[in-house]
Design a protein around this motif. Sequence first.
Motif, mmCIF file in Angstrom:
data_model
loop_
_atom_site.group_PDB
_atom_site.id
_atom_site.type_symbol
_atom_site.label_atom_id
_atom_site.label_comp_id
_atom_site.label_asym_id
_atom_site.label_seq_id
_atom_site.Cartn_x
_atom_site.Cartn_y
_atom_site.Cartn_z
ATOM 1 N N UNK A 184 0.864 -1.033 0.093
ATOM 2 C CA UNK A 184 0.192 -0.102 -0.142
ATOM 3 C C UNK A 184 0.669 1.234 0.070
ATOM 4 N N UNK A 185 1.930 1.350 0.780
ATOM 5 C CA UNK A 185 2.837 2.348 0.908
ATOM 6 C C UNK A 185 3.508 2.494 -0.386
ATOM 7 N N UNK A 186 3.852 1.535 -1.003
ATOM 8 C CA UNK A 186 4.888 1.585 -2.445
ATOM 9 C C UNK A 186 3.825 2.149 -3.292
ATOM 10 N N UNK A 187 2.549 1.627 -3.636
ATOM 11 C CA UNK A 187 1.731 1.761 -4.436
ATOM 12 C C UNK A 187 1.360 3.412 -4.356
ATOM 13 N N UNK A 192 1.401 8.895 -6.334
ATOM 14 C CA UNK A 192 1.683 10.316 -6.113
ATOM 15 C C UNK A 192 3.015 10.876 -6.811
ATOM 16 N N UNK A 193 3.813 10.318 -6.948
ATOM 17 C CA UNK A 193 5.010 10.557 -7.979
ATOM 18 C C UNK A 193 4.870 10.561 -9.287
ATOM 19 N N UNK A 194 3.905 9.623 -9.695
ATOM 20 C CA UNK A 194 3.626 9.551 -10.995
ATOM 21 C C UNK A 194 2.630 10.893 -11.635
ATOM 22 N N UNK A 195 1.794 11.139 -10.733
ATOM 23 C CA UNK A 195 0.632 12.280 -10.913
ATOM 24 C C UNK A 195 1.553 13.601 -10.745
ATOM 25 N N UNK A 267 10.023 5.971 -11.380
ATOM 26 C CA UNK A 267 8.970 4.872 -11.430
ATOM 27 C C UNK A 267 9.727 3.297 -11.108
ATOM 28 N N UNK A 268 10.825 3.196 -11.932
ATOM 29 C CA UNK A 268 11.890 2.269 -11.776
ATOM 30 C C UNK A 268 12.382 2.039 -10.334
ATOM 31 N N UNK A 269 12.777 3.217 -9.939
ATOM 32 C CA UNK A 269 13.568 3.327 -8.616
ATOM 33 C C UNK A 269 12.313 2.989 -7.303
ATOM 34 N N UNK A 270 11.297 3.398 -7.455
ATOM 35 C CA UNK A 270 10.019 3.055 -6.502
ATOM 36 C C UNK A 270 9.901 1.557 -6.681
ATOM 37 N N UNK A 271 9.832 0.868 -7.696
ATOM 38 C CA UNK A 271 9.481 -0.535 -8.084
ATOM 39 C C UNK A 271 10.615 -1.258 -7.492
ATOM 40 N N UNK A 272 11.944 -0.720 -7.728
ATOM 41 C CA UNK A 272 13.012 -1.536 -7.225
ATOM 42 C C UNK A 272 13.293 -1.775 -5.789
ATOM 43 N N UNK A 273 13.045 -0.617 -5.033
ATOM 44 C CA UNK A 273 13.109 -0.358 -3.625
ATOM 45 C C UNK A 273 11.874 -1.280 -3.092
ATOM 46 N N UNK A 274 10.760 -1.249 -3.815
ATOM 47 C CA UNK A 274 9.543 -2.079 -3.094
ATOM 48 C C UNK A 274 10.015 -3.598 -3.073
ATOM 49 N N UNK A 275 10.479 -3.886 -4.267
ATOM 50 C CA UNK A 275 10.734 -5.300 -4.379
ATOM 51 C C UNK A 275 11.927 -5.763 -3.425
ATOM 52 N N UNK A 314 1.260 3.865 -14.895
ATOM 53 C CA UNK A 314 1.895 5.375 -15.025
ATOM 54 C C UNK A 314 1.893 5.697 -16.587
ATOM 55 N N UNK A 315 2.276 4.934 -17.535
ATOM 56 C CA UNK A 315 1.964 5.337 -18.933
ATOM 57 C C UNK A 315 0.803 5.597 -19.273
#
Length: 603
Positions: A184-187, A192-195, A267-275, A314-315
């Motif tokens: 939930x935090x990651x999403x 928010x970042x994407x917007x 976006x890639x950074x957020x996904x990477x940290x979340x993983x 995001x796209x």
Amino acid sequence: MRAYADNDYPADHKPDWRIIAGLWPYLTEFRGRVIVAAIFLVTAKLATVATPVALKYIVDYLDEGTAGEMALLLPTLLVVAYGLLRFSGTLFNELRDAVFARVAERAMRRVSLRVFQHLHQLELGFHLDRRTGGLARDIERGTNGISFLLRFTLFNIVPTLLELLMVAGILLFAFNPSYVIAIVIAVAVYVVFSIKVTEWRTRFVREANARDNQSNSRAVDSLLNYETVKYFNNEAFEAERYDEDLADWEQARLSNRLSLATLNAGQALIIGVTLIVIMGMAVREAAMGEISLGDFTMINAYLIQLFIPLNALGFVYREIRQALVNVERLFKLLGEPPKVVDKPDAPALAVSGGHISFEAVRFDYQPGREILRGISFEIPAGHKVAVVGASGAGKSTLARLLFRFFDVTRGRITIDGQDIREVTQQSLREAIGVVPQDTVLFNDTLYRNIAYGRPGASDADVWRAVRMAHLADFVETLPEGLETRVGERGLKLSGGEKQRVAIARVILKDPPILVLDEATSSLDSVSEQEILDALDEIASERTTLAIAHRLSTVRDADRILVMANGVIVESGTHETLLAEQGYYARLWERQQHEGSFVGPEEG
């Protein structure tokens, strides 16, 4: 400013998200298809979410190390189930798209037709101000934007949110709540970042579109004026101006690309940290024996499964943001009210004789620039009245007002006693035939351009019009005859040939009222006399308003009106006006002396 300038949106303009609700009428036409597509959507997501569960049981079973042929039966069945679930997810997504395709395509068709009809309803002033290239681009982007919004709002955002809820429910039920909290935090951070970044970079997207419109408009304008470019040897100048626009477009596209790279990298950074965080938690619990290897595999599969559509989200958000802007421009165009409209329940014009009356008519194209200043005159039924004068006197404006391209500012125009503002535009224009000074033809065959005067006319009627317009000899010299294509705007024909086509077209229309706006301006003296004879023949029983620069073409008129600066300064027959030795007589003397006539009409 009109609503359709290329730069009518500031860079920080925010689109109206309520536009999405405005798309609902396009869904209701095929409500059954929408419901079936929604069922397929939910089924596809259920299959997609169930796939990692099957994978978990396969891994757990193999991890137990059970031996023997019977031991292979269960994992084999699980593998088949796993494959069927994956196939089902894809199958139902494709079925969903196939069912919904008709809805999206029909929406594009409906809105394209609606825009086309609306553009023809807008008054002449709008079309004089427009830039064709930019307008065409915005219409194309707007209709495509509607299709995009319908497809991706329903079939990307909604499914992704549905999948997030399903996965969160499974993880909350089967595992430690910390996984759900982390997701939930990651999403939330991702969204928010994407917007925020998308809002920042939207100005670059819009700037790129504006520069695209500008360069396209420049190219179209230059090509439409191909002959003028050649006359003045300005190919290099046109290329230089076009390249300047392309340079602006290139810079705007570059800024757009760099901002997109920033968004993708974040976006890639957020996904990477979340993983890293979630997989680290899963590794620790697996090492401590709190979850099985199958559980670990399932969590990993869900993370990959979630972030693939989330990355696409995001796209999609970026594209929806731009689609909203494009659709908003389109809806703004559709919301542009026509200035010339029929009154509610307006009757059709009833032409008994065709008596035309201008009564104290005043008109201005814009406040402070009055073109007509209290014009009053009558054209009795079956008579021919000519209007002459220098360019800019307001002569062609009379024809535009009679045809109701514009409404008078004050006063009124009547036909057989009926105010033309009180009757339908269609019936009014059906009663009037116009031979314009500048004839523009469709890029089609000669036959279709002539038959445009009365769609559905018989071949015999078309040929009759051809002969009356003295076009027959010319047509017979063409290898393809009437099937010869005339080119863009009729550029393959000479000015005189285009004029004859215009005359043939109005002969075919056979209206009770004629407007001749310097109808022989492009003809030589021999051809002119032939056309004048033909026009006299068709005008003999019709009410005719003839606008002229060359006075010799209207000397036979029942009455000649001389205009200057928006008023009628003289009136009478050719002979009486010459006898008065006034403005008309001076014009006549000058034209006889110069053997020429005043330049192109601008009034």
